[in-house]
Design a protein around this motif. Structure first.
Motif, PDB file in Angstrom:
ATOM      1  N   ILE A   1      16.351  -0.646 -24.840  1.00 51.46           N
ATOM      2  CA  ILE A   1      16.846   0.579 -25.491  1.00 51.46           C
ATOM      3  C   ILE A   1      17.011   0.346 -26.994  1.00 51.46           C
ATOM      4  O   ILE A   1      17.655  -0.616 -27.425  1.00 51.46           O
TER       5      ILE A   1
ATOM      6  N   SER B   1      24.666   7.662 -22.652  1.00 50.73           N
ATOM      7  CA  SER B   1      23.271   7.793 -23.078  1.00 50.73           C
ATOM      8  C   SER B   1      22.440   6.657 -22.509  1.00 50.73           C
ATOM      9  O   SER B   1      21.341   6.876 -21.991  1.00 50.73           O
ATOM     10  N   SER B   2      22.979   5.450 -22.599  1.00 50.21           N
ATOM     11  CA  SER B   2      22.170   4.322 -22.141  1.00 50.21           C
ATOM     12  C   SER B   2      21.901   4.428 -20.628  1.00 50.21           C
ATOM     13  O   SER B   2      20.809   4.101 -20.165  1.00 50.21           O
TER      14      SER B   2
ATOM     15  N   ILE C   1      18.438   5.729 -28.544  1.00 49.40           N
ATOM     16  CA  ILE C   1      19.738   6.375 -28.788  1.00 49.40           C
ATOM     17  C   ILE C   1      19.818   6.611 -30.300  1.00 49.40           C
ATOM     18  O   ILE C   1      19.380   5.753 -31.081  1.00 49.40           O
TER      19      ILE C   1
ATOM     20  N   ASP D   1      20.234  11.095 -27.300  1.00 45.00           N
ATOM     21  CA  ASP D   1      19.253  10.203 -26.686  1.00 45.00           C
ATOM     22  C   ASP D   1      17.998  10.986 -26.336  1.00 45.00           C
ATOM     23  O   ASP D   1      17.992  12.213 -26.428  1.00 45.00           O
TER      24      ASP D   1
END
Ligand SMILES: Nc1ncnc2c1ncn2[C@@H]1O[C@H](COP(=O)(O)OP(=O)(O)OP(=O)(O)O)[C@@H](O)[C@H]1O
Ligand SMILES: [Mg+2]
Length: 398
Positions: A274, A305-306, A317, A334
């Motif tokens: 990410i 978000s992750s 993000i 995101d």
């Protein structure tokens, strides 16, 4: 009775020696401390040095006139208003209106009688004192009202917590059943097996021991999992019911530091693939807030978000800081699937989660909103389907 903030000191400024002597005689015996000045300049020095309850100023004096003394004092101490009475000649209607426009409480025309001076001083000092008492009473009431409002917010939270108790019990019950089931199993099965091992032949024991070694780690994992889940829930509830004091929420903090800390705290839990896009601005982004609570909100949003993007290709993000008039804004977004309308309605509800059993408690966003509302700020969903999720947090700036 001594009132805090009331000095009982009165300054009289007149350049004419005979007038001063006359005034000195006139005010003797009054329950105040009188300080005399011979010129406007001396009067200004004295009122900048010490605190007085009332001023009696002649208008025409060498150096500074009585009115100039007031103007200069206002320039130096715009926060402080001392009532003043000015002494004027009989037909000086211009100076009378100038005096009142400067905020005089009264004027005395020359020639004056001593009884008049005494009465006016006493009346205006009494007035000043009552006004002062009223103001401090109003201030007390204001802080009392603030305190009450905080108590109300707290009881509101407790009421919400109360209405959540069924959900809480349900959430805690599941892992508890899981733990107790495993413990029961261990007790029944393993004690019996151990007994058998001792009684039976070594050949049979080998398979049983192997079986125990295979099963044990999974059971311990189950117990640990349940325990950490209960801990997560109780930690969340603690955060939800906690009231941080009003004063803790109005400290100027730099949101650049909050973002930096939130990223540091989440670094280990965000998968490497990410990409976190955040360009730290050069200038500070000040918000009136509690550092710890704002970091908690940012961490929750980043982790959400992750979770939403961990399965997609090139997950990103984005974090940005901006300002709008007296507001400081932080956006976290995101490139995940975003939040569909039917889910959007529920995301702020405590215990609402779309995550698989055991992964989310559903308390994250409920706590975030609670925190931001207690800062008189706002936290809203500003994302769009297909484009990804976006949360906008707005706080009071400097
Ligand atoms: N960035 C996001 N993208 C897509 N859905 C999201 C996002 N953030 C939140 N959600 C949705 O909102 C729900 C509620 O979020 P919330 O943070 O309150 O709980 P949670 O993340 O499920 O659990 P936890 O208590 O561990 O935070 C999530 O389960 C998810 O469905
Ligand atoms: Mg969450």
């Amino acid at each position: 009775m001594k009132i805090e903030g009331i000095t009982n000191k009165i300054l009289i400024a007149d350049d004419d020696r005979t007038n001063r002597l006359f005034l000195k005689k006139g005010v003797s015996g009054l329950p105040y401390e009188f300080v005399f000045a011979e010129s406007g300049t001396e009067a200004l020095e004295k009122i900048l040095e010490e605190d007085f309850d009332l001023l009696l100023l002649d208008i025409l004096m060498p150096g500074l006139t009585g009115f100039e003394v007031i103007k200069k004092f206002k320039e130096h101490r715009p926060d402080r208003k001392i009532p003043f009475i000015f002494l004027t000649g009989q037909s000086e209607s211009d100076s009378i209106s100038e005096g009142f426009s400067l905020g005089a409480v009264d004027y005395i025309t020359k020639p004056f009688t001593l009884i008049e001076i005494r009465l006016r001083i006493k009346t205006h000092h009494d007035l000043y004192k009552s006004q002062f008492e009223l103001n401090s009473y109003a201030k007390n009431m204001e802080s009392l009202a603030k305190e009450r409002a905080e108590q109300l917010i707290h009881s509101d939270r407790l009421a919400t917590l109360g209405s959540m108790s069924a959900g809480i019990m349900h959430e805690i019950n599941n892992p508890t059943t899981f733990i107790s089931g495993n413990v029961q199993l261990m007790q029944d099965k393993f004690f019996r097996l151990i007994k058998e091992i001792l009684e039976e032949s070594p050949r049979a024991n080998e398979t049983k021991i192997k079986f125990m070694l295979d099963e044990l780690p999974e059971m311990f994992d189950g117990i640990n999992h349940g325990v950490s889940r209960i801990k997560k829930i109780t930690d969340g509830l603690k955060a939800f019911s906690r009231t941080s004091h009003h004063s803790e929420k109005s400290i100027p903090i730099d949101l650049r530091d909050s973002v930096k800390n939130a990223l540091r705290f989440t670094k280990s839990s965000i998968p490497h693939k990410i990409l976190v896009n955040y360009q730290e601005p050069d200038e500070p982004y000040i918000a009136m807030a509690s550092t710890q609570e704002i970091e908690q909100v940012l961490i929750n949003l980043i982790v959400n978000s992750s979770h939403a993007i961990e399965e997609i290709d090139s997950p990103n993000i984005f974090i940005t800081l901006s300002k709008d008039l007296d507001k400081t804004i932080c956006k976290i977004s995101d490139n995940g699937p975003g939040i569909p309308d039917e889910i959007l309605k529920k995301i702020w509800n405590p215990f609402f989660t779309t995550k698989p059993a055991g992964k989310g408690t559903g308390l994250g966003l409920a706590i975030c909103r609670e925190i931001i509302q207690s800062h008189s700020g706002s936290l809203v969903y500003t994302g769009a389907l297909e484009k990804g999720a976006e949360f906008t947090m707005t706080l009071k700036g400097e």
